[in-house]
Design an enzyme around this catalytic site. Structure first.
Site, PDB file in Angstrom:
ATOM      1  N   GLY A 184       0.860  -1.176   0.000  1.00  0.00           N
ATOM      2  CA  GLY A 184       0.000   0.000   0.000  1.00  0.00           C
ATOM      3  C   GLY A 184       0.896   1.226   0.000  1.00  0.00           C
ATOM      4  N   ARG A 240      -2.178   9.990  11.308  1.00  0.00           N
ATOM      5  CA  ARG A 240      -0.998   9.149  11.546  1.00  0.00           C
ATOM      6  C   ARG A 240      -0.067   9.645  12.663  1.00  0.00           C
ATOM      7  NH1 ARG A 240       2.547   8.317   7.883  1.00  0.00           N
ATOM      8  NH2 ARG A 240       2.863   6.128   8.312  1.00  0.00           N
ATOM      9  N   CYS A 264     -10.029  19.924  19.626  1.00  0.00           N
ATOM     10  CA  CYS A 264     -10.002  20.139  21.063  1.00  0.00           C
ATOM     11  C   CYS A 264      -9.585  18.862  21.768  1.00  0.00           C
ATOM     12  CB  CYS A 264     -11.333  20.679  21.546  1.00  0.00           C
ATOM     13  SG  CYS A 264     -11.541  22.366  20.961  1.00  0.00           S
TER      14      CYS A 264
HETATM   15  C1  LIG Z   1      -2.254  -3.138   5.264  1.00  0.00           C
HETATM   16  C2  LIG Z   1      -1.913  -4.346   4.524  1.00  0.00           C
HETATM   17  C3  LIG Z   1      -0.983  -4.278   3.475  1.00  0.00           C
HETATM   18  C4  LIG Z   1      -0.249  -3.015   3.087  1.00  0.00           C
HETATM   19  O1  LIG Z   1       0.698  -2.611   4.014  1.00  0.00           O
HETATM   20  P1  LIG Z   1       1.631  -1.361   3.655  1.00  0.00           P
HETATM   21  O2  LIG Z   1       2.498  -1.180   4.837  1.00  0.00           O
HETATM   22  O3  LIG Z   1       0.748  -0.188   3.406  1.00  0.00           O
HETATM   23  O4  LIG Z   1       2.383  -1.690   2.440  1.00  0.00           O
HETATM   24  C5  LIG Z   1      -0.741  -5.447   2.783  1.00  0.00           C
HETATM   25  N1  LIG Z   1      -1.360  -6.604   3.100  1.00  0.00           N
HETATM   26  C6  LIG Z   1      -2.263  -6.699   4.088  1.00  0.00           C
HETATM   27  C7  LIG Z   1      -2.933  -7.996   4.365  1.00  0.00           C
HETATM   28  C8  LIG Z   1      -2.572  -5.580   4.839  1.00  0.00           C
HETATM   29  O5  LIG Z   1      -3.463  -5.681   5.839  1.00  0.00           O
END
Ligand SMILES: *Cc1c(COP(=O)(O)O)cnc(C)c1O
Length: 402
Positions: free
Chosen positions: A265, A302, A332
């Site tokens: 991701g 984050r 707040c």
């Molecule tokens: C969140 C997730 C990802 C992606 O993780 P990143 O750190 O954003 O690359 C991949 N596989 C699964 C199963 C996830 O839950």
């Protein structure tokens, strides 16, 4: 750290669409995709984009064009993925602790299923036997990842079926006639060390030899991206070389060329995103100079959730004298974006730009303090377009029953 979109253009976008605003750069997404694809080009690799990082359909379409599949973690994500044009079999559904009814519904939609606990494996086997092939999510018990809240492969983690329970898994598979076509791990985010990754891979390759119908091994994700100007990142090319060699050996032993899957991701979208926010107030206290933004952790969660670092640039005054600020939001509740951060002099009305805001930025935004969520803009070369309008008070009220 420079922005991949010209600062002047970012300011223009903030003027046209108003701040706070998320802006994404399609070129950076493509660059990251090609980088990964290239590092594993000799592996028969398939990349599934982990859409929970940023699931706007316009973004999903970019990765679709590049040939990606999707990793989805909820039935809602599965449905959004289908709407974006992905074929059901290109979507791997990797749920954790969801109801069996949701799993049945996703199987009906035709997506591939990743099972991460023995209870579900048993229910699945009883109902489907070998009529639907599955993937098994293994927890290899390696400690990896940049922060305890984003490490998922260690012994105390709720994710995956323990590597020590594989005998139990084998029994179920035999007795219920389950067809396992994939083995999966996802050990956490921000894995820097190629060695840690390869150790996990070694465990999966060994394990896969024991299953006769393997089509793919999925190594999850967790590649570290750069957050600070001098940050070290996962060396994808070194990882590619190491894994390719091991992959070849496996295919020879197994007697078949299988696929290697990744599901990043962050690696694909983190650097592509910028979060732009306007400075409302400069507040000098006895100890600190605060820059108070027209935004809060309701827009960018984050730093509050896992102390993440976001590089900040002052788009309005890039050449200003360096001074130290603590950058905070208007919520707040304590919502500090950055402590003691040197920035070119910040004035009220300036637009600040948060880097690495593509992954888990907008997606974690909420309506806390009854604030609306920001708009999203996608820049693609000389073109740009609004891909999500700013929310209004009516959107917030829409689900209330009066
Ligand atoms: C969140 C997730 C990802 C992606 O993780 P990143 O750190 O954003 O690359 C991949 N596989 C699964 C199963 C996830 O839950």
């Amino acid at each position: 750290m420079s922005t991949s979109i010209a600062p002047q253009q970012l300011i223009r976008l903030a003027q046209e669409f108003d701040a706070p605003l998320y802006v994404y750069d399609a070129a950076t997404m493509r660059r990251q995709y090609h980088k990964l694809e290239n590092a594993f080009k000799d592996c028969n690799v398939k990349i599934h984009y982990a859409m929970k990082a940023l699931s706007n359909i316009n973004v999903l379409k970019i990765f679709k064009e590049l040939g990606a599949g999707l990793d989805a973690v909820s039935i809602e994500e599965v449905k959004i993925g289908l709407m974006a044009g992905y074929a059901a079999e290109e979507i791997l559904y990797t749920p954790n602790c969801v109801s069996f009814a949701e799993i049945e519904a996703c199987i009906d939609l035709g997506v591939k299923l990743n099972i991460d606990n023995i209870s579900i494996l048993e229910q699945f086997g009883n109902k489907y036997g070998n009529t639907v092939p599955v993937c098994i999510r293994v927890n290899p018990h390696i400690m990896a990842g940049g922060h305890y809240k984003i490490s998922t492969g260690h012994i105390d983690s709720k994710f995956g079926i323990s590597i020590h329970q594989m005998r139990h898994v084998e029994r179920l598979i035999k007795s219920l006639n389950i067809k396992v076509e994939g083995i999966h791990m996802h050990t956490g985010s921000d894995i820097l060390d190629v060695g840690v990754f390869l150790n996990g891979a070694e465990i999966l390759f060994d394990l896969a030899l024991g299953f006769p119908d393997i089509e793919y091994i999925d190594f999850g994700s967790g590649f570290k991206v750069g957050y600070k100007p001098d940050d070290v990142t996962t060396d994808i090319d070194v990882l590619g070389e190491g894994l390719t060699e091991r992959y070849r050996k496996f295919c020879r032993e197994y007697g078949k060329d299988i696929q290697i899957h990744f599901e990043p991701g962050k690696f694909l979208v983190s650097e592509s995103g910028y979060f732009l926010a306007k400075v409302n107030v400069i507040k000098q206290t006895t100890a600190t100079v605060f820059a108070g933004l027209d935004a809060g952790f309701n827009h960018l969660m984050r730093p509050t959730l896992y102390d993440s670092y976001h590089h900040i640039t002052n788009l309005s005054n890039p050449e200003g004298k360096q001074r130290v600020y603590t950058v905070v939001g208007y919520i707040c509740e304590t919502d500090t974006f950055a402590w003691d951060r040197p920035l070119p002099e910040v004035n009220e009305g300036d637009i600040l730009c948060f880097h690495n805001a593509g992954a888990y930025g907008f997606m974690m935004a909420s309506n806390y303090n009854s604030r609306t969520r920001p708009a999203e803009v996608l820049v693609d070369g000389d073109d740009y377009k609004l891909i999500r309008r700013r929310e209004t008070l009516d959107d917030i009220l829409a689900t209330q029953v009066l």
